[in-house]
Design an enzyme around this catalytic site. Structure first.
Site, PDB file in Angstrom:
ATOM      1  N   GLY A  25       0.826  -1.206   0.000  1.00 46.15           N
ATOM      2  CA  GLY A  25       0.000   0.000   0.000  1.00 46.15           C
ATOM      3  C   GLY A  25       0.858   1.252   0.000  1.00 46.15           C
ATOM      4  O   GLY A  25       2.034   1.210  -0.370  1.00 46.15           O
ATOM      5  N   HIS A  28       2.309   4.858  -4.865  1.00 46.51           N
ATOM      6  CA  HIS A  28       2.799   6.074  -5.525  1.00 46.51           C
ATOM      7  C   HIS A  28       2.918   5.785  -7.015  1.00 46.51           C
ATOM      8  O   HIS A  28       2.554   4.687  -7.478  1.00 46.51           O
ATOM      9  CB  HIS A  28       4.137   6.507  -4.910  1.00 46.51           C
ATOM     10  CG  HIS A  28       5.137   5.401  -4.804  1.00 46.51           C
ATOM     11  ND1 HIS A  28       5.743   4.830  -5.912  1.00 46.51           N
ATOM     12  CD2 HIS A  28       5.601   4.704  -3.735  1.00 46.51           C
ATOM     13  CE1 HIS A  28       6.559   3.877  -5.518  1.00 46.51           C
ATOM     14  NE2 HIS A  28       6.484   3.755  -4.203  1.00 46.51           N
ATOM     15  N   GLU A  29       3.475   6.725  -7.752  1.00 48.11           N
ATOM     16  CA  GLU A  29       3.542   6.591  -9.202  1.00 48.11           C
ATOM     17  C   GLU A  29       4.359   5.352  -9.626  1.00 48.11           C
ATOM     18  O   GLU A  29       4.094   4.748 -10.662  1.00 48.11           O
ATOM     19  CB  GLU A  29       4.115   7.895  -9.786  1.00 48.11           C
ATOM     20  CG  GLU A  29       4.231   7.949 -11.290  1.00 48.11           C
ATOM     21  CD  GLU A  29       2.962   7.533 -12.066  1.00 48.11           C
ATOM     22  OE1 GLU A  29       1.840   7.775 -11.576  1.00 48.11           O
ATOM     23  OE2 GLU A  29       3.111   6.951 -13.159  1.00 48.11           O
ATOM     24  N   HIS A  31       4.283   2.403  -8.141  1.00 48.26           N
ATOM     25  CA  HIS A  31       3.325   1.285  -8.137  1.00 48.26           C
ATOM     26  C   HIS A  31       2.360   1.406  -9.319  1.00 48.26           C
ATOM     27  O   HIS A  31       2.029   0.419  -9.958  1.00 48.26           O
ATOM     28  CB  HIS A  31       2.485   1.289  -6.847  1.00 48.26           C
ATOM     29  CG  HIS A  31       3.260   1.043  -5.593  1.00 48.26           C
ATOM     30  ND1 HIS A  31       3.509   2.018  -4.669  1.00 48.26           N
ATOM     31  CD2 HIS A  31       3.823  -0.082  -5.101  1.00 48.26           C
ATOM     32  CE1 HIS A  31       4.190   1.521  -3.655  1.00 48.26           C
ATOM     33  NE2 HIS A  31       4.399   0.236  -3.890  1.00 48.26           N
ATOM     34  N   ASP A 152      13.965  -2.067  -5.705  1.00 44.73           N
ATOM     35  CA  ASP A 152      14.359  -3.026  -4.658  1.00 44.73           C
ATOM     36  C   ASP A 152      15.075  -4.176  -5.366  1.00 44.73           C
ATOM     37  O   ASP A 152      14.552  -5.290  -5.455  1.00 44.73           O
ATOM     38  CB  ASP A 152      13.119  -3.525  -3.911  1.00 44.73           C
ATOM     39  CG  ASP A 152      12.461  -2.417  -3.116  1.00 44.73           C
ATOM     40  OD1 ASP A 152      12.865  -2.197  -1.980  1.00 44.73           O
ATOM     41  OD2 ASP A 152      11.549  -1.761  -3.663  1.00 44.73           O
ATOM     42  N   VAL A 181      10.818   4.230 -11.148  1.00 43.41           N
ATOM     43  CA  VAL A 181      10.222   5.514 -11.538  1.00 43.41           C
ATOM     44  C   VAL A 181      10.805   6.583 -10.608  1.00 43.41           C
ATOM     45  O   VAL A 181      10.885   6.386  -9.395  1.00 43.41           O
ATOM     46  CB  VAL A 181       8.681   5.472 -11.414  1.00 43.41           C
ATOM     47  CG1 VAL A 181       8.078   6.806 -11.805  1.00 43.41           C
ATOM     48  CG2 VAL A 181       8.125   4.360 -12.297  1.00 43.41           C
ATOM     49  N   SER A 190       9.286   6.122  -3.618  1.00 43.08           N
ATOM     50  CA  SER A 190       9.224   5.147  -2.529  1.00 43.08           C
ATOM     51  C   SER A 190       8.135   5.588  -1.563  1.00 43.08           C
ATOM     52  O   SER A 190       7.938   6.791  -1.351  1.00 43.08           O
ATOM     53  CB  SER A 190      10.571   5.138  -1.790  1.00 43.08           C
ATOM     54  OG  SER A 190      10.423   4.554  -0.516  1.00 43.08           O
TER      55      SER A 190
HETATM   56  O1  PAF Z   1       8.174  -4.403  -2.031  1.00 42.87           O
HETATM   57  C1  PAF Z   1       7.221  -4.485  -1.218  1.00 42.87           C
HETATM   58  O2  PAF Z   1       6.350  -3.600  -1.137  1.00 42.87           O
HETATM   59  C2  PAF Z   1       7.152  -5.650  -0.257  1.00 42.87           C
HETATM   60  O3  PAF Z   1       8.409  -6.064   0.151  1.00 42.87           O
HETATM   61  C3  PAF Z   1       6.351  -6.842  -0.822  1.00 42.87           C
HETATM   62  C4  PAF Z   1       7.037  -7.448  -2.032  1.00 42.87           C
HETATM   63  C5  PAF Z   1       4.944  -6.395  -1.194  1.00 42.87           C
HETATM   64  C6  PAF Z   1       6.230  -7.941   0.243  1.00 42.87           C
HETATM   65  O4  PAF Z   1       5.607  -7.468   1.398  1.00 42.87           O
END
Ligand code: PAF
Length: 282
Positions: A25, A28-29, A31, A152, A181, A190
């Site tokens: 959750g 942001h942009e 995602h 990541d 991004v 982030s």
């Molecule tokens: O990158 C993330 O947001 C988290 O580490 C993930 C992959 C959703 C696991 O909780």
């Protein structure tokens, strides 16, 4: 259109074979771009939102991690998600969080999870929690593809190797990496950028600047020294700033490719990470 909300694991069956974007959750942009990319394929996109306690250390930000469900649902809808999975903690960890933490400590992890000098050195147990929750989500959702951000990088490598280690368990699942991004000023997007005060943004830009400086270096050793210098000039507390093999995350000695610069640095209580592909040194 508002995506379907899935709260019970028993409602997931029709979504098997979907394109999956697991998140915690605070979207942001970055995602949104993962979801848009997933939605360009032919499969319906399922996003999960679950703040996973087992990947946070005892002194980390689990309790204050931003929770912004209403805004997240708007982002999911605009980016083309067909459904959002909002599991209760009991759905993910039926035996409770304490038992889950204990189970995580016994998981066998891909070697990239524990390469010295990277995340494991700063956040012991973090990738055990990530592997635990992601494998549980994969087993519940049963996606055909899953999209993860390159920001990541170590997480992406851990999950890719985990799936390769267990092809039958994850039923041919394909992991799709997606480019980082950035804000116009270079800062990688982030969820934790929300913790930054306006006056800290300039300092936070030190991570992307350090990686750009590393791109112009003539040798991995010089690249590492330049990254440290740039981060310190920006007032950042360096946790690591290294050049590693993009695949194995082992240190490189000048002739291996491809390589990546990987940085973790703190600005007060805020921990930031960033990474970039570096040129091939010859
Ligand atoms: O990158 C993330 O947001 C988290 O580490 C993930 C992959 C959703 C696991 O909780």
């Amino acid at each position: 259109m508002r995506p379907d909300l899935i709260e019970e694991a028993s409602s997931l069956a029709p979504w098997s074979g979907c394109a999956f974007v697991p998140t915690m959750g605070a979207l942001h942009e970055g995602h949104a771009s993962l979801i848009r990319s997933a939605a360009r394929g032919s499969r319906p996109v399922v996003v999960s939102i679950f703040v996973n306690p087992t990947q946070f250390g005892p002194s980390e930000d689990y309790a204050r991690y931003p929770r912004t469900l209403e805004a997240d649902l708007v982002t999911c809808a605009a980016a083309g998600a067909a459904a959002v999975f909002l599991p209760a903690i009991e759905t993910i960890y039926p035996r409770g969080i304490d038992a889950a933490r204990e189970d995580a400590a016994h998981l066998s992890l891909p070697a990239v999870a524990t390469q010295p000098g990277l995340e494991d050195a700063c956040r012991p147990g973090h990738f055990a929690g990530v592997v635990q929750v992601v494998s549980r989500l994969f087993e519940l959702v049963r996606p055909a593809v899953a999209h993860f951000g390159e920001k990541d990088w170590q997480q992406l490598r851990v999950i890719t190797d985990m799936v390769e280690m267990h092809p039958t368990r994850f039923d041919g699942l394909r992991i799709v990496p997606e480019p980082t991004v950035r804000e116009d000023n270079g800062l990688a997007m982030s969820s934790r950028n929300r913790y930054l005060e306006p006056g800290q943004i300039e300092a936070a830009r030190g991570l992307s600047r350090a990686l750009q400086v590393a791109c112009a270096a003539q040798h991995p050793g010089t690249a590492e020294a330049l990254m440290h210098g740039t981060l310190e000039e920006h007032g950042l507390e360096v946790q690591y700033a290294v050049v590693r093999s993009a695949q194995s995350l082992m240190p490189v000695h000048g002739f291996e490719a491809p390589t990546r610069g990987l940085i973790a640095a703190k600005l007060g209580n805020v921990r930031l990470i960033d990474t970039m592909a570096l040129p091939i040194w010859r």
